[in-house]
Design an enzyme around this catalytic site. Structure first.
Site, short mmCIF file in Angstrom:
data_model
loop_
_atom_site.label_atom_id
_atom_site.label_comp_id
_atom_site.label_asym_id
_atom_site.label_seq_id
_atom_site.Cartn_x
_atom_site.Cartn_y
_atom_site.Cartn_z
N ASN A 1 34.11 86.19 49.26
CA ASN A 1 35.19 86.68 50.11
C ASN A 1 36.50 86.85 49.37
OD1 ASN A 1 33.85 87.14 52.50
ND2 ASN A 1 34.05 85.04 53.20
N GLU B 1 25.65 81.68 48.43
CA GLU B 1 26.72 81.22 47.56
C GLU B 1 26.81 79.70 47.65
OE1 GLU B 1 30.98 83.03 46.60
OE2 GLU B 1 30.74 82.48 48.71
N SER C 1 32.66 80.18 54.85
CA SER C 1 32.83 81.34 53.97
C SER C 1 34.17 81.35 53.27
CB SER C 1 32.68 82.63 54.79
OG SER C 1 33.64 82.69 55.83
N HIS D 1 26.78 78.94 51.49
CA HIS D 1 27.29 80.10 52.22
C HIS D 1 26.23 81.19 52.23
CE1 HIS D 1 30.28 83.69 52.25
NE2 HIS D 1 29.76 83.49 53.46
#
Length: 286
Positions: A194, A156, A123, A144
């Site tokens: 993130n 992702e 991540s 991800h």
């Protein structure tokens, strides 16, 4: 590189929350799955989680009993990495630690055929650095998944420095075969999700710690004001405060002071209040 229509058997490294979720959605999509972890108890816990999740989907009438049984029977657990030797596509979902991931990818490089794509569920960590542990960096890509994997639609896709364009295309197609929708990010710290999400959570924690508002009002304000399903404190508990801290510290190291972890986040992790998984975070859970 193997084509999408030749992928029949999927390897998943890691039987924790993310790993067993990825194994479940792959099995539900019709793939045979080998799920590996380092201890038998971790493997059995992952298999139990899959069974429980499938049962809930049957109860909510999102799967039939027959579909649930068939998906569960497609998943095999193991502690032996060489059991992934017959896999056509491998997804790593181990702990978010660069040394551990590089060790896993070095071992996978030896264990599976040289034309198999290796994906990482990282991540925040560099896909390029993870790929450097292999002799096939062009076949390494970031996938991800969002938590909880069986529920969340998004994946992702992260393109490393040497990731081949055909591998990127295959990863998009594979995720879509699992019923997911994708977006693409360059291999920059935090990627899209993130890089934006962790400062939002971190600032929510700071606002609570500095007395801007009660935790319920912070979460309620964000839900009503921005139309998100969870506020920052609820979401932090759901993700795990230790995971949030690790991600924020990684971003802080790479991008500087704007990502400094909130003091209260560090204090709660030190106290063992990690969110839902420990029974207490910003809220308490049964």
């Amino acid at each position: 590189m193997r084509e999408l229509d030749s992928i029949e058997r999927v390897g998943v490294v890691g039987a924790g929350t993310m790993g067993n979720g990825i194994a479940q959605v792959a099995a539900t999509a019709g793939y045979d799955v080998v799920m590996r972890d380092i201890e038998e108890e971790f493997v059995e816990s992952g298999l139990d989680s899959i069974e429980g999740s499938l049962s809930r989907l049957v109860d909510s009438e999102k799967l039939t009993g027959e579909e649930s049984t068939a998906a569960r029977e497609r998943v095999t657990g193991t502690t032996d990495l060489t059991d992934l030797a017959d896999c056509d596509f491998v997804v790593e979902a181990a702990v978010e630690n660069m040394d551990i991931k590089q060790d896993i990818f070095a071992d996978l490089d030896e264990a599976v055929p040289e034309d198999v794509v290796l994906a990482t569920n990282t991540s925040t960590l560099s896909v390029t650095s993870i790929a450097s542990a292999t002799e096939r960096p062009e076949l390494v890509v970031g996938l991800h998944f969002m938590n909880p994997v069986p529920v969340m639609k998004g994946v992702e896709l992260v393109v490393g420095e040497h990731t081949d364009d055909d591998v990127t295309a295959l990863a998009h197609d594979f995720a879509e075969e699992l019923g997911k929708e994708t977006w693409e990010s360059d291999d920059k710290p935090g990627f899209v999700s993130n890089r934006i999400l962790m400062p939002w959570i971190n600032e929510g924690i700071r606002a609570f710690d500095e007395g801007v508002a009660a935790k319920d009002d912070i979460d309620r304000g964000m839900k009503l004001g921005t139309n998100v399903p969870m506020g920052p404190l609820e979401l932090a508990d759901h993700i795990g405060l230790d995971i949030c801290l690790d991600a924020t510290q990684t971003l802080h190291e790479e991008l500087g002071d704007r990502y400094t972890p909130a003091y209260l986040l560090k204090r709660k992790v030190e106290a063992g209040d990690l969110g839902k998984k420990s029974g207490r975070g910003f809220y308490e859970y049964d």
